[in-house]
Write an enzyme that holds these catalytic residues in place. Structure first.
Site, short mmCIF file in Angstrom:
data_model
loop_
_atom_site.label_atom_id
_atom_site.label_comp_id
_atom_site.label_asym_id
_atom_site.label_seq_id
_atom_site.Cartn_x
_atom_site.Cartn_y
_atom_site.Cartn_z
N LYS A 10 0.84 -1.58 0.15
CA LYS A 10 0.25 -0.18 0.24
C LYS A 10 0.54 1.30 0.06
O LYS A 10 2.21 0.60 0.02
CB LYS A 10 -1.03 0.10 0.81
CG LYS A 10 -2.08 -1.55 1.60
CD LYS A 10 -2.66 -0.86 2.28
CE LYS A 10 -4.18 -2.42 2.47
NZ LYS A 10 -5.40 -1.69 3.50
N TYR A 50 -12.39 -1.83 -3.73
CA TYR A 50 -12.73 -2.05 -2.40
C TYR A 50 -14.05 -1.74 -2.27
O TYR A 50 -14.98 -1.81 -1.32
CB TYR A 50 -12.04 -1.51 -1.16
CG TYR A 50 -10.70 -1.34 -0.84
CD1 TYR A 50 -10.51 -3.07 -0.34
CD2 TYR A 50 -9.68 -0.92 -1.29
CE1 TYR A 50 -9.49 -2.85 0.21
CE2 TYR A 50 -9.04 -0.82 -0.44
CZ TYR A 50 -8.31 -2.59 -0.09
OH TYR A 50 -7.15 -2.17 0.38
N THR A 92 -5.75 -7.53 10.54
CA THR A 92 -5.67 -6.22 9.69
C THR A 92 -4.84 -5.07 11.00
O THR A 92 -4.29 -4.16 10.72
CB THR A 92 -7.21 -5.94 9.71
OG1 THR A 92 -7.99 -6.93 8.56
CG2 THR A 92 -7.49 -4.86 8.70
N ARG A 103 2.55 -6.49 9.52
CA ARG A 103 2.03 -5.35 10.37
C ARG A 103 2.35 -5.03 11.27
O ARG A 103 1.86 -4.33 12.03
CB ARG A 103 -0.35 -5.87 10.37
CG ARG A 103 -0.38 -5.83 8.89
CD ARG A 103 -1.80 -6.32 8.30
NE ARG A 103 -2.17 -6.08 7.23
CZ ARG A 103 -3.03 -6.64 6.70
NH1 ARG A 103 -4.27 -8.32 7.43
NH2 ARG A 103 -4.03 -6.07 5.89
N ASN A 113 -1.95 -0.09 7.15
CA ASN A 113 -1.59 -1.41 8.03
C ASN A 113 -0.19 -2.42 6.34
O ASN A 113 -0.59 -3.05 6.47
CB ASN A 113 -2.99 -2.02 7.85
CG ASN A 113 -2.97 -2.81 6.96
OD1 ASN A 113 -3.64 -2.33 6.04
ND2 ASN A 113 -4.72 -3.46 7.75
N HIS A 116 -1.82 -5.61 1.46
CA HIS A 116 -3.43 -5.69 1.37
C HIS A 116 -3.14 -7.42 0.86
O HIS A 116 -2.08 -8.23 0.07
CB HIS A 116 -4.21 -5.57 0.50
CG HIS A 116 -5.51 -6.10 -0.17
ND1 HIS A 116 -6.53 -5.86 0.28
CD2 HIS A 116 -5.57 -6.45 -1.12
CE1 HIS A 116 -7.27 -6.45 -0.41
NE2 HIS A 116 -6.97 -7.61 -1.06
N GLU A 127 -9.60 -10.04 -7.74
CA GLU A 127 -9.20 -8.59 -7.48
C GLU A 127 -8.11 -9.12 -8.38
O GLU A 127 -6.88 -8.07 -8.78
CB GLU A 127 -8.36 -9.27 -5.70
CG GLU A 127 -9.23 -8.07 -4.87
CD GLU A 127 -8.92 -8.40 -2.99
OE1 GLU A 127 -7.44 -9.11 -2.82
OE2 GLU A 127 -9.49 -8.13 -2.78
P1 CMP Z 1 -7.14 -5.07 3.34
O1 CMP Z 1 -7.27 -6.04 3.73
O2 CMP Z 1 -6.35 -3.95 2.25
O3 CMP Z 1 -9.23 -4.79 3.16
C1 CMP Z 1 -9.76 -3.30 3.72
C2 CMP Z 1 -8.87 -2.67 4.61
O4 CMP Z 1 -9.95 -1.81 4.63
C3 CMP Z 1 -8.24 -3.04 5.31
O5 CMP Z 1 -7.15 -3.66 5.15
C4 CMP Z 1 -7.73 -1.98 5.55
O6 CMP Z 1 -6.40 -1.10 5.22
C5 CMP Z 1 -9.06 -0.88 5.91
N1 CMP Z 1 -9.77 -0.99 7.14
C6 CMP Z 1 -10.78 -2.63 7.65
N2 CMP Z 1 -10.93 -1.97 9.28
C7 CMP Z 1 -11.05 -0.51 9.43
C8 CMP Z 1 -11.04 0.49 9.82
N3 CMP Z 1 -12.39 -0.47 11.29
N4 CMP Z 1 -11.26 1.72 9.95
C9 CMP Z 1 -10.20 1.90 9.44
N5 CMP Z 1 -9.99 0.92 7.87
C10 CMP Z 1 -9.83 -0.23 8.50
#
Ligand code: CMP
Length: 140
Positions: A10, A50, A92, A103, A113, A116, A127
């Site tokens: 990311k 997304y 996550t 992470r 984070n 992905h 994806e």
């Molecule tokens: P990812 O694995 O890319 O899938 C969805 C993304 O949304 C996740 O990683 C985070 O970057 C983001 N995400 C998930 N939950 C939250 C949250 N509660 N607040 C903000 N961002 C989030």
């Protein structure tokens, strides 16, 4: 079972110079990079990627973050690739991630984070197809 999964370094991972660190961890786990490219997503492209999260309160902020700088997109292939990538990334929310995961070590927040990884075979199919055509994914 041999699987393919999509991973993204990311914008925060790219800014922190962690592209090699992320790929090294995947390769050390026996996964093969079968497609790879760097791009800067538009907000609209991030929203499409997304779309399953479009009703979530964090959708606008997430898609702004994902279009805030270049990202590295890759397809990884190997035994249980989807699960392996998720284990290497950690939870996550970095606060909940296992010690030694990407992470836990490098992420600043649940949103920023670093990396992905697809969460299921169905998401992996969507994806991978979202970012790569058949000619860009290699047999090796
Ligand atoms: P990812 O694995 O890319 O899938 C969805 C993304 O949304 C996740 O990683 C985070 O970057 C983001 N995400 C998930 N939950 C939250 C949250 N509660 N607040 C903000 N961002 C989030």
């Amino acid at each position: 079972m041999t699987e393919r999964t999509l991973s993204i370094v990311k914008p925060d991972g790219v800014r922190k110079n962690l592209i090699g660190e992320v790929i090294k961890r995947f390769e050390e786990a026996g996964l093969k990079v079968v497609a790879l490219k760097m791009t800067h997503l538009t907000k609209q492209q991030a929203q499409g990627f997304y779309h399953v999260h479009r009703e979530r309160p964090f959708f606008d902020s997430l898609t702004s973050f994902m279009s805030s700088g270049p990202v590295v997109l890759m397809v990884l292939e190997g035994e249980e690739a989807i699960k392996k990538v998720r284990e290497i990334m950690g939870a996550t929310n970095p606060a909940d991630a296992e010690p030694g995961t990407i992470r836990k070590l490098f992420a600043d927040s649940i949103e920023e984070n670093i990396v992905h990884g697809s969460d299921s075979a169905e998401s992996a199919r969507f994806e991978i197809g979202y970012f790569f055509n058949a000619l860009e994914v290699f047999e090796r």
